[in-house]
Design a protein around this motif. Structure first.
Motif, PDB file in Angstrom:
ATOM      1  N   VAL A 145      17.120   0.860  -8.209  1.00  0.00           N
ATOM      2  CA  VAL A 145      15.820   1.448  -8.556  1.00  0.00           C
ATOM      3  C   VAL A 145      14.669   0.712  -7.855  1.00  0.00           C
ATOM      4  O   VAL A 145      13.835   1.358  -7.203  1.00  0.00           O
ATOM      5  CB  VAL A 145      15.632   1.501 -10.089  1.00  0.00           C
ATOM      6  CG1 VAL A 145      14.216   1.905 -10.461  1.00  0.00           C
ATOM      7  CG2 VAL A 145      16.648   2.446 -10.709  1.00  0.00           C
ATOM      8  N   PRO A 146      14.570  -0.616  -7.935  1.00  0.00           N
ATOM      9  CA  PRO A 146      13.487  -1.277  -7.208  1.00  0.00           C
ATOM     10  C   PRO A 146      13.582  -1.092  -5.695  1.00  0.00           C
ATOM     11  O   PRO A 146      12.553  -0.985  -5.016  1.00  0.00           O
ATOM     12  CB  PRO A 146      13.645  -2.759  -7.563  1.00  0.00           C
ATOM     13  CG  PRO A 146      14.395  -2.775  -8.824  1.00  0.00           C
ATOM     14  CD  PRO A 146      15.282  -1.582  -8.789  1.00  0.00           C
ATOM     15  N   MET A 147      14.810  -1.021  -5.158  1.00  0.00           N
ATOM     16  CA  MET A 147      14.957  -0.809  -3.724  1.00  0.00           C
ATOM     17  C   MET A 147      14.445   0.576  -3.332  1.00  0.00           C
ATOM     18  O   MET A 147      13.771   0.724  -2.306  1.00  0.00           O
ATOM     19  CB  MET A 147      16.422  -0.962  -3.310  1.00  0.00           C
ATOM     20  CG  MET A 147      16.629  -0.951  -1.815  1.00  0.00           C
ATOM     21  SD  MET A 147      18.351  -1.184  -1.337  1.00  0.00           S
ATOM     22  CE  MET A 147      18.731  -2.720  -2.120  1.00  0.00           C
ATOM     23  N   ALA A 148      14.741   1.574  -4.141  1.00  0.00           N
ATOM     24  CA  ALA A 148      14.257   2.928  -3.852  1.00  0.00           C
ATOM     25  C   ALA A 148      12.736   3.000  -3.950  1.00  0.00           C
ATOM     26  O   ALA A 148      12.081   3.637  -3.107  1.00  0.00           O
ATOM     27  CB  ALA A 148      14.897   3.925  -4.813  1.00  0.00           C
ATOM     28  N   VAL A 149      12.162   2.335  -4.934  1.00  0.00           N
ATOM     29  CA  VAL A 149      10.701   2.312  -5.075  1.00  0.00           C
ATOM     30  C   VAL A 149      10.072   1.597  -3.882  1.00  0.00           C
ATOM     31  O   VAL A 149       9.062   2.055  -3.324  1.00  0.00           O
ATOM     32  CB  VAL A 149      10.289   1.645  -6.407  1.00  0.00           C
ATOM     33  CG1 VAL A 149       8.798   1.388  -6.464  1.00  0.00           C
ATOM     34  CG2 VAL A 149      10.730   2.512  -7.582  1.00  0.00           C
ATOM     35  N   TYR A 150      10.671   0.492  -3.460  1.00  0.00           N
ATOM     36  CA  TYR A 150      10.142  -0.249  -2.315  1.00  0.00           C
ATOM     37  C   TYR A 150      10.200   0.580  -1.037  1.00  0.00           C
ATOM     38  O   TYR A 150       9.243   0.606  -0.261  1.00  0.00           O
ATOM     39  CB  TYR A 150      10.912  -1.560  -2.129  1.00  0.00           C
ATOM     40  CG  TYR A 150      10.557  -2.280  -0.854  1.00  0.00           C
ATOM     41  CD1 TYR A 150       9.300  -2.866  -0.691  1.00  0.00           C
ATOM     42  CD2 TYR A 150      11.444  -2.355   0.202  1.00  0.00           C
ATOM     43  CE1 TYR A 150       8.960  -3.513   0.492  1.00  0.00           C
ATOM     44  CE2 TYR A 150      11.116  -3.000   1.375  1.00  0.00           C
ATOM     45  CZ  TYR A 150       9.873  -3.578   1.513  1.00  0.00           C
ATOM     46  OH  TYR A 150       9.549  -4.200   2.674  1.00  0.00           O
ATOM     47  N   LEU A 151      11.337   1.252  -0.815  1.00  0.00           N
ATOM     48  CA  LEU A 151      11.456   2.060   0.397  1.00  0.00           C
ATOM     49  C   LEU A 151      10.494   3.248   0.369  1.00  0.00           C
ATOM     50  O   LEU A 151       9.923   3.612   1.405  1.00  0.00           O
ATOM     51  CB  LEU A 151      12.893   2.526   0.581  1.00  0.00           C
ATOM     52  CG  LEU A 151      13.898   1.427   0.946  1.00  0.00           C
ATOM     53  CD1 LEU A 151      15.297   1.985   1.021  1.00  0.00           C
ATOM     54  CD2 LEU A 151      13.512   0.725   2.231  1.00  0.00           C
ATOM     55  N   ALA A 152      10.286   3.837  -0.812  1.00  0.00           N
ATOM     56  CA  ALA A 152       9.303   4.928  -0.922  1.00  0.00           C
ATOM     57  C   ALA A 152       7.899   4.415  -0.634  1.00  0.00           C
ATOM     58  O   ALA A 152       7.106   5.081   0.047  1.00  0.00           O
ATOM     59  CB  ALA A 152       9.371   5.557  -2.305  1.00  0.00           C
TER      60      ALA A 152
END
Length: 129
Positions: A39-46
């Motif tokens: 989840v944090p990785m997806a938020v960071y990439l977004a």
């Protein structure tokens, strides 16, 4: 004379719980642990993709979306994969005893302990994180 037999009472299961008492439930624990990273990785990439390119930082990978993504992934893959691996190991170790933590709590604790452990090890080894 025989006394009337009452049916054996079974303990009620918590309908809101994520695993049954006495079960180790490795899968939910591992899924919660992975979610703490995904989840944090997806938020960071977004967030990374929504930012406009900055000319000063485009020298290494280029200003294209693929260049910015590859630069971001190359900078943190070693720490992230090491922390995820350590967290999954800690999650399994926390779920080994029969009586213990619920899957969600064990997965959250494993993510925190694994990331902290890897951070200490890599910082001690001289990596700049």
């Amino acid at each position: 004379m025989n006394a009337p037999r009452q049916p054996e009472r079974r303990p009620r299961l918590d309908p809101d719980g994520d695993d049954r008492p006495g079960e180790r439930a490795f899968t939910p624990t591992l899924l919660v642990t992975v979610a703490w990273y995904a989840v944090p990785m997806a938020v960071y990439l977004a967030w990374l993709l929504s930012q406009p390119p900055v000319e000063a930082t485009c020298a290494e990978g280029g200003c294209t979306v693929a260049g910015r993504l590859s630069t971001a992934i190359a900078g943190g893959w070693a720490w992230t994969l090491s922390a995820l691996t350590a967290s999954l190991l800690v999650a399994v170790l926390l779920r080994l005893p029969r009586a213990g933590w619920r899957a969600g709590v064990a997965g959250s604790a494993a993510a925190i302990l694994g990331a902290g452990l890897v951070t200490v090890v890599l910082r001690t080894a001289g990596w700049v994180i």
